[in-house]
Design a protein around this motif. Structure first.
Motif, PDB file in Angstrom:
ATOM      1  N   VAL A 111       0.224  10.303 -10.720  1.00 54.68           N
ATOM      2  CA  VAL A 111       0.313   9.603  -9.433  1.00 54.68           C
ATOM      3  C   VAL A 111       0.241  10.645  -8.326  1.00 54.68           C
ATOM      4  O   VAL A 111       1.174  11.368  -8.056  1.00 54.68           O
ATOM      5  CB  VAL A 111       1.627   8.810  -9.320  1.00 54.68           C
ATOM      6  N   GLY A 167       1.533  -5.550 -11.236  1.00 55.73           N
ATOM      7  CA  GLY A 167       0.076  -5.670 -11.186  1.00 55.73           C
ATOM      8  C   GLY A 167      -0.377  -7.121 -11.170  1.00 55.73           C
ATOM      9  O   GLY A 167      -1.543  -7.399 -10.943  1.00 55.73           O
ATOM     10  N   SER A 169       7.411   7.444  -7.897  1.00 57.58           N
ATOM     11  CA  SER A 169       7.154   8.891  -8.013  1.00 57.58           C
ATOM     12  C   SER A 169       7.781   9.697  -6.877  1.00 57.58           C
ATOM     13  O   SER A 169       7.786  10.930  -6.922  1.00 57.58           O
ATOM     14  CB  SER A 169       5.639   9.144  -8.017  1.00 57.58           C
ATOM     15  N   THR A 200       0.855  -1.188   0.000  1.00 55.01           N
ATOM     16  CA  THR A 200       0.000   0.000   0.000  1.00 55.01           C
ATOM     17  C   THR A 200       0.894   1.242   0.000  1.00 55.01           C
ATOM     18  O   THR A 200       2.083   1.147   0.333  1.00 55.01           O
ATOM     19  CB  THR A 200      -0.879   0.082   1.270  1.00 55.01           C
ATOM     20  N   ARG A 201       0.325   2.407  -0.341  1.00 57.34           N
ATOM     21  CA  ARG A 201       1.109   3.646  -0.314  1.00 57.34           C
ATOM     22  C   ARG A 201       1.593   3.946   1.099  1.00 57.34           C
ATOM     23  O   ARG A 201       2.737   4.365   1.296  1.00 57.34           O
ATOM     24  CB  ARG A 201       0.270   4.817  -0.825  1.00 57.34           C
ATOM     25  N   GLY A 255       0.922  -5.208  -6.401  1.00 56.78           N
ATOM     26  CA  GLY A 255       0.050  -4.400  -7.249  1.00 56.78           C
ATOM     27  C   GLY A 255       0.799  -3.228  -7.839  1.00 56.78           C
ATOM     28  O   GLY A 255       1.866  -2.822  -7.354  1.00 56.78           O
ATOM     29  N   LEU A 256       0.230  -2.669  -8.899  1.00 59.06           N
ATOM     30  CA  LEU A 256       0.905  -1.591  -9.620  1.00 59.06           C
ATOM     31  C   LEU A 256       0.903  -0.275  -8.839  1.00 59.06           C
ATOM     32  O   LEU A 256       1.878   0.472  -8.869  1.00 59.06           O
ATOM     33  CB  LEU A 256       0.233  -1.408 -10.993  1.00 59.06           C
ATOM     34  N   ASP A 257      -0.168   0.023  -8.137  1.00 58.41           N
ATOM     35  CA  ASP A 257      -0.302   1.359  -7.523  1.00 58.41           C
ATOM     36  C   ASP A 257       0.822   1.702  -6.525  1.00 58.41           C
ATOM     37  O   ASP A 257       1.429   2.770  -6.647  1.00 58.41           O
ATOM     38  CB  ASP A 257      -1.680   1.523  -6.872  1.00 58.41           C
ATOM     39  N   PRO A 258       1.134   0.844  -5.550  1.00 58.90           N
ATOM     40  CA  PRO A 258       2.219   1.216  -4.633  1.00 58.90           C
ATOM     41  C   PRO A 258       3.579   1.296  -5.331  1.00 58.90           C
ATOM     42  O   PRO A 258       4.435   2.105  -4.929  1.00 58.90           O
ATOM     43  CB  PRO A 258       2.201   0.110  -3.569  1.00 58.90           C
ATOM     44  N   ARG A 317       4.035   2.317  -8.464  1.00 59.62           N
ATOM     45  CA  ARG A 317       4.016   3.613  -9.158  1.00 59.62           C
ATOM     46  C   ARG A 317       4.242   4.757  -8.156  1.00 59.62           C
ATOM     47  O   ARG A 317       4.935   5.726  -8.443  1.00 59.62           O
ATOM     48  CB  ARG A 317       2.675   3.827  -9.874  1.00 59.62           C
ATOM     49  N   TYR A 318       3.644   4.602  -6.994  1.00 60.25           N
ATOM     50  CA  TYR A 318       3.813   5.622  -5.953  1.00 60.25           C
ATOM     51  C   TYR A 318       5.289   5.706  -5.528  1.00 60.25           C
ATOM     52  O   TYR A 318       5.868   6.792  -5.455  1.00 60.25           O
ATOM     53  CB  TYR A 318       2.911   5.291  -4.767  1.00 60.25           C
ATOM     54  N   ASP A 355       6.932  -6.958  -8.997  1.00 57.54           N
ATOM     55  CA  ASP A 355       5.807  -7.426  -8.194  1.00 57.54           C
ATOM     56  C   ASP A 355       6.165  -8.826  -7.684  1.00 57.54           C
ATOM     57  O   ASP A 355       7.165  -9.408  -8.126  1.00 57.54           O
ATOM     58  CB  ASP A 355       4.519  -7.439  -9.038  1.00 57.54           C
TER      59      ASP A 355
END
Ligand SMILES: [Zn+2]
Ligand SMILES: [Zn+2]
Length: 278
Positions: free
Chosen positions: A275, A228, A242, A185-186, A233-236, A238-239, A212
């Protein structure tokens, strides 16, 4: 933003890897400069030196999987010394500054002994190697007797080696997660990277492996998944890519599949500016 890159196959030669990176528009990449499953090193060819001296792409290397400097057992240790020394020479010939090293397995001698063995070996190898080359310790998933599974152990490896300008960390997200650092998670990314900063220091990270992970958090299973396609997962990811702290740091994708699949993953990592810092 991290610089997106992939581990590029060299099955068509080192120059082929540069072509793949160049045609995909990626600013950086990682290669094996020699067969990663053989002790015998490969000679760098003249036309490879030429191409590498011309390329604008920033390339790092990954050392042979056979190298194990965490044991004092003589035969493997001697071969590992030679293999890492030769890697650093090939890098110098190609203009590559950093190689990623798995710290190795102590084979029953204990973590502290293993870490001391690795640090002493790398220190001695670096002292005799071309001064434009350095070693990045990669964190491990903690399978078997491998060292480098915790941030404390990475810090001990760095301190034991000394020569701070020529050593650093390559942080692999799959290995960290499998070792028990929850990057799914972020909020988890923020907490884990804060911990890394206080134990090791963020500025010591000179590359990321952005993978991943198929294994659960703390499973010690080193199984990479497409971005992903795993439990991170892709979101954390990508975070993490960034975060300002890691602007300009290579984020190398080592996911399964073809170079093309990895290019798609690397582009997904940094695509768009959307993001938000949630
Ligand atoms: Zn890795
Ligand atoms: Zn791995």
């Amino acid at each position: 933003m991290m610089l997106p890159g992939i581990h590029a196959s060299v099955s068509g030669g080192l120059n082929r890897a540069l072509e793949v990176l160049g045609s995909s528009g990626l600013p950086c990449g990682q290669i094996f400069t020699s067969n990663q499953r053989r002790w015998k090193g490969r000679e760098v060819k003249e036309r490879e030196k030429e191409e590498f001296s011309r390329t604008p792409i920033s390339v790092i290397s990954h050392t042979s999987y056979l190298i194990n400097l965490a044991s004092f057992r003589n035969e493997v240790r001697e071969r590992s010394f030679l293999a890492l020394s030769e890697e650093l020479l090939r890098m110098h010939q190609l203009g590559i500054h950093w190689t990623v090293l798995h710290p190795g397995a102590h084979l029953g001698e204990g973590d502290a002994t293993g870490i001391r063995a690795v640090a002493a070996a790398v220190r001695s190898i670096l002292q005799d190697a071309p001064p434009d080359t350095g070693v990045l310790y990669e964190n491990t998933a903690g399978q078997g007797t491998v060292v480098g599974r915790s941030f404390e152990q990475l810090s001990d490896l760095m301190d034991g080696t000394g020569i701070p300008g020529r050593t650093g960390i390559c942080l692999d997200t799959c290995h960290a997660f499998a070792a028990g650092y929850d990057l799914s998670t972020r909020n988890g990314v923020d907490m884990v990277m804060e911990e890394f900063d206080s134990v090791v220091g963020s500025s010591r990270i000179r590359a990321f492996h952005m993978n991943d992970c198929l294994g659960t958090c703390g499973s010690h299973l080193d199984r990479h998944a497409r971005l992903g396609g795993g439990l991170l997962g892709l979101d954390p990811l990508r975070y993490l890519a960034s975060l300002e702290d890691f602007d300009g740091i290579p984020g190398i994708v080592e996911t399964p599949g073809t170079d093309g699949d990895r290019v798609a993953d690397a582009l997904a990592l940094t695509a768009g500016e959307g993001v938000s810092r949630g």
